[in-house]
Design an enzyme around this catalytic site. Structure first.
Site, PDB file in Angstrom:
ATOM      1  N   HIS A   1     -10.479   0.159   1.470  1.00 24.86           N
ATOM      2  CA  HIS A   1     -10.354   1.329   2.339  1.00 24.86           C
ATOM      3  C   HIS A   1     -11.663   1.410   3.133  1.00 24.86           C
ATOM      4  O   HIS A   1     -12.650   1.964   2.666  1.00 24.86           O
ATOM      5  CB  HIS A   1     -10.154   2.584   1.489  1.00 24.86           C
ATOM      6  CG  HIS A   1     -10.087   3.858   2.268  1.00 24.86           C
ATOM      7  ND1 HIS A   1      -8.891   4.449   2.613  1.00 24.86           N
ATOM      8  CD2 HIS A   1     -11.053   4.671   2.756  1.00 24.86           C
ATOM      9  CE1 HIS A   1      -9.132   5.576   3.280  1.00 24.86           C
ATOM     10  NE2 HIS A   1     -10.435   5.726   3.376  1.00 24.86           N
TER      11      HIS A   1
ATOM     12  N   HIS B   1       1.379   5.309  -2.081  1.00 25.88           N
ATOM     13  CA  HIS B   1       0.903   6.336  -3.006  1.00 25.88           C
ATOM     14  C   HIS B   1       2.113   7.031  -3.621  1.00 25.88           C
ATOM     15  O   HIS B   1       2.884   7.668  -2.910  1.00 25.88           O
ATOM     16  CB  HIS B   1       0.043   7.370  -2.280  1.00 25.88           C
ATOM     17  CG  HIS B   1      -1.179   6.789  -1.625  1.00 25.88           C
ATOM     18  ND1 HIS B   1      -2.397   6.752  -2.247  1.00 25.88           N
ATOM     19  CD2 HIS B   1      -1.353   6.209  -0.404  1.00 25.88           C
ATOM     20  CE1 HIS B   1      -3.286   6.183  -1.436  1.00 25.88           C
ATOM     21  NE2 HIS B   1      -2.666   5.838  -0.316  1.00 25.88           N
ATOM     22  N   PHE B   2       2.280   6.887  -4.931  1.00 25.41           N
ATOM     23  CA  PHE B   2       3.381   7.559  -5.628  1.00 25.41           C
ATOM     24  C   PHE B   2       2.922   8.872  -6.268  1.00 25.41           C
ATOM     25  O   PHE B   2       3.727   9.586  -6.847  1.00 25.41           O
ATOM     26  CB  PHE B   2       3.970   6.640  -6.698  1.00 25.41           C
ATOM     27  CG  PHE B   2       5.012   5.681  -6.188  1.00 25.41           C
ATOM     28  CD1 PHE B   2       5.139   5.406  -4.826  1.00 25.41           C
ATOM     29  CD2 PHE B   2       5.872   5.043  -7.071  1.00 25.41           C
ATOM     30  CE1 PHE B   2       6.096   4.512  -4.357  1.00 25.41           C
ATOM     31  CE2 PHE B   2       6.843   4.153  -6.619  1.00 25.41           C
ATOM     32  CZ  PHE B   2       6.951   3.890  -5.265  1.00 25.41           C
TER      33      PHE B   2
ATOM     34  N   HIS C   1       0.836  -1.213   0.000  1.00 24.87           N
ATOM     35  CA  HIS C   1       0.000   0.000   0.000  1.00 24.87           C
ATOM     36  C   HIS C   1       0.866   1.257   0.000  1.00 24.87           C
ATOM     37  O   HIS C   1       1.381   1.670   1.035  1.00 24.87           O
ATOM     38  CB  HIS C   1      -0.878  -0.026   1.249  1.00 24.87           C
ATOM     39  CG  HIS C   1      -1.902   1.037   1.311  1.00 24.87           C
ATOM     40  ND1 HIS C   1      -3.078   0.877   2.007  1.00 24.87           N
ATOM     41  CD2 HIS C   1      -1.981   2.282   0.770  1.00 24.87           C
ATOM     42  CE1 HIS C   1      -3.814   1.973   1.907  1.00 24.87           C
ATOM     43  NE2 HIS C   1      -3.143   2.839   1.147  1.00 24.87           N
TER      44      HIS C   1
ATOM     45  N   ASP D   1       1.383   2.767   3.657  1.00 20.02           N
ATOM     46  CA  ASP D   1       0.442   3.826   3.277  1.00 20.02           C
ATOM     47  C   ASP D   1       1.194   5.140   3.071  1.00 20.02           C
ATOM     48  O   ASP D   1       0.754   6.223   3.477  1.00 20.02           O
ATOM     49  CB  ASP D   1      -0.672   3.999   4.316  1.00 20.02           C
ATOM     50  CG  ASP D   1      -1.857   4.811   3.772  1.00 20.02           C
ATOM     51  OD1 ASP D   1      -1.888   5.110   2.565  1.00 20.02           O
ATOM     52  OD2 ASP D   1      -2.755   5.156   4.569  1.00 20.02           O
TER      53      ASP D   1
ATOM     54  N   PRO E   1      -4.711  14.440   4.578  1.00 22.01           N
ATOM     55  CA  PRO E   1      -4.366  13.330   5.476  1.00 22.01           C
ATOM     56  C   PRO E   1      -3.253  12.442   4.934  1.00 22.01           C
ATOM     57  O   PRO E   1      -3.204  12.142   3.748  1.00 22.01           O
ATOM     58  CB  PRO E   1      -5.685  12.554   5.569  1.00 22.01           C
ATOM     59  CG  PRO E   1      -6.365  12.817   4.267  1.00 22.01           C
ATOM     60  CD  PRO E   1      -5.987  14.216   3.873  1.00 22.01           C
TER      61      PRO E   1
ATOM     62  N   ASP F   1      -8.830   2.901  -2.832  1.00 21.62           N
ATOM     63  CA  ASP F   1      -8.218   3.526  -1.662  1.00 21.62           C
ATOM     64  C   ASP F   1      -8.193   5.042  -1.767  1.00 21.62           C
ATOM     65  O   ASP F   1      -7.975   5.615  -2.828  1.00 21.62           O
ATOM     66  CB  ASP F   1      -6.798   3.025  -1.441  1.00 21.62           C
ATOM     67  CG  ASP F   1      -6.237   3.519  -0.127  1.00 21.62           C
ATOM     68  OD1 ASP F   1      -6.749   3.087   0.924  1.00 21.62           O
ATOM     69  OD2 ASP F   1      -5.344   4.368  -0.140  1.00 21.62           O
TER      70      ASP F   1
ATOM     71  N   HIS G   1       2.679  14.629   0.634  1.00 29.08           N
ATOM     72  CA  HIS G   1       1.967  15.869   0.295  1.00 29.08           C
ATOM     73  C   HIS G   1       2.968  17.018   0.277  1.00 29.08           C
ATOM     74  O   HIS G   1       4.033  16.937   0.908  1.00 29.08           O
ATOM     75  CB  HIS G   1       0.885  16.186   1.335  1.00 29.08           C
ATOM     76  CG  HIS G   1      -0.227  15.201   1.397  1.00 29.08           C
ATOM     77  ND1 HIS G   1      -1.200  15.104   0.436  1.00 29.08           N
ATOM     78  CD2 HIS G   1      -0.537  14.265   2.334  1.00 29.08           C
ATOM     79  CE1 HIS G   1      -2.061  14.146   0.771  1.00 29.08           C
ATOM     80  NE2 HIS G   1      -1.680  13.620   1.916  1.00 29.08           N
TER      81      HIS G   1
END
Length: 483
Positions: A205, A88-89, A86, A367, A381, A178, A371
């Site tokens: 999710h 996020h790229f 899990h 996860d 978040p 997700d 940001h």
């Protein structure tokens, strides 16, 4: 051929001194014992004497005359590279937060050889071709391998699932919505039925959308006051800044965050129960993302006990993140660390630790959610997590909770490999030569300004952790060496 010797080999099944012989992209042989040279390893393996081998040493280079590389591990831990279910790229479309180059460098620095990427990009990844394009672009960089997941509904429209019919589990082993939940149970059931037919894992999710929307109103109130008093939304705050916040304002912020977190607890628990019931109906393998509450752990544990009653394919696995196993979010300053699901109570954290120790939890997943600092300050978040994951888990689970390093390698490597159906996750002959060299006793202070990731927001900034990734190998090739 590469020989890594003078190592302590640790995986799910092993904790012994030894050496590894890599031939091409695979582990050719593992030889146990104490070896001080590549020649002694080859002799023990009955593979003969190396000719004109490169000189021994941690940083020794490939010998052009023989094609032999020798790496002296100097007694460090040699383990299977980590596998992240899990991450996020932020690619495509959000390169101000992260891009393939920065993310892959962060993954390598964190010891990750394989990662499953979430589809909440811009545009949303909703087709086989779009996913394969990301996979191919990552492969061209010759770093960690990625599997780009595809959204459960097309473009996150909450209704369309026909695009799932064109997927192949070999290239797309995981699908997910997700970042949000599929609101319609009927649509979710349809997606799960298609996934079950194709033997694809549905990564859930678990967050009831209506309750999440209600929680957002309380978070917004808190964020307005936090912005007024310059309180950052990632759980790290200067003591002088905090001292300048009037008590009445601080109380209002905390009250609103607690109300939001209470609603998000209910949102997770309700959606977890729903998704388990739907998966049982669909005979589908579901994987629960970032489980964070006592009740959700209990629900997953009950469902695991019921798997034997579903002969056609129902299976449940779940992950726990490093930040949820390490941190609590009920008091200042960590209550300001905005993430979904929120950091929970001491009792929730205890339940997560118990699930990791007794084997109920299947794996640890980061996860990783980078940001910009501006977005994070506005309440976006999530935290950057790839470069701290091993150290957090080693510090909390192995050093503090006395979990064995073998069990940690199972959680970070072997078990996620089995979920994905990969010949990875063990230091054994025939397995992919995805390896990581670790110094489990090395203490270091987190300095997010030095992250390879573009995302610098983490509640761990300034914290001292134990455990350092020294080198990472993917398909037998070194992709990271400690700075």
């Amino acid at each position: 051929m590469t020989i890594i010797y003078n190592a302590r080999i640790v995986d799910e099944n092993t904790d012994k001194k030894g050496a590894v012989i890599i031939d091409g992209k695979k582990i050719k042989r593992v030889v146990y014992g104490t070896f001080k040279s590549a020649e002694s390893v080859l002799k023990a393996a009955n593979l003969g004497k190396p000719k004109n081998a490169a000189g021994a040493g941690r940083n020794s280079s490939l010998s052009k005359s023989s094609g032999m590389t020798e790496i002296d591990a100097h007694g460090l831990v040699l383990a299977p590279a980590f596998i992240d279910m899990h991450a996020h790229f932020r690619y495509p479309g959000q390169t101000q937060k992260e891009d393939l180059d920065s993310a892959l460098k962060a993954a390598a620095a964190g010891g990750f050889g394989t990662l499953v990427l979430m589809p909440n990009t811009n545009p949303v990844v909703s087709s086989k071709d779009e996913a394969l394009k990301v996979d191919q672009e990552a492969a061209e960089r010759k770093m960690s391998r990625v599997f780009q997941s595809v959204s459960l509904t097309k473009g996150f429209d909450g209704a369309t699932t026909v695009h799932l019919e064109g997927l192949d589990k070999k290239t797309t082993p995981v699908i997910s919505e997700d970042g949000r939940e599929v609101a319609s149970s009927a649509v979710m059931l349809d997606a799960m039925k298609i996934a079950a037919k194709k033997k694809i894992v549905v990564s859930c999710h678990c967050e009831d959308p209506a309750l999440a929307a209600l929680a957002k109103t309380y978070r917004t109130r808190a964020l307005e006051l936090m912005a007024k008093y310059k309180i950052p939304a990632w759980g790290a705050i200067d003591k002088k800044v905090l001292a300048a916040v009037p008590k009445t304002a601080l109380d209002k912020i905390v009250q609103n965050i607690k109300e939001a977190n209470s609603l998000l607890e209910l949102a997770e628990d309700a959606a977890t129960e729903r998704n388990i019931l739907l998966a049982q109906k669909a005979d589908c393998h579901i994987h629960l993302c970032h489980v964070s509450t006592i009740k959700s752990v209990m629900a997953a544990r009950r469902a695991k006990a019921e798997e034997k009653n579903y002969k056609n394919g129902f299976k449940i696995t779940f992950e726990i993140t490093p930040h949820h196993l390490a941190l609590e979010g009920t008091a200042v300053p960590k209550i300001f660390a905005f993430v979904n699901p929120p950091l929970r109570t001491a009792n929730d954290r205890a339940a997560l630790l118990a699930a990791l120790k007794d084997g109920t939890a299947d794996c640890i997943a980061t996860d990783h959610a980078p940001h910009t600092m501006e977005d994070k300050a506005a309440g976006a978040p999530g935290f950057t997590g790839l470069e701290t994951a091993y150290a957090v888990c080693n510090t909390v689970l192995c050093k503090q909770e006395k979990l064995s390093e073998q069990k940690l390698m199972a959680l970070m490597s072997a078990r996620p490999a089995r979920i994905l159906g990969l010949k990875k996750g063990l230091v054994a002959a025939g397995y992919d030569a995805d390896l990581v060299l670790l110094d489990p006793d090395k203490k270091w202070r987190v300095d997010s300004s030095r992250f390879y990731s573009k995302g610098k927001a983490t509640p761990l900034d300034g914290k001292t952790l134990a455990g350092r990734v020294v080198a990472t190998f993917v398909a037998g090739r070194k992709i990271f060496g400690e700075r």
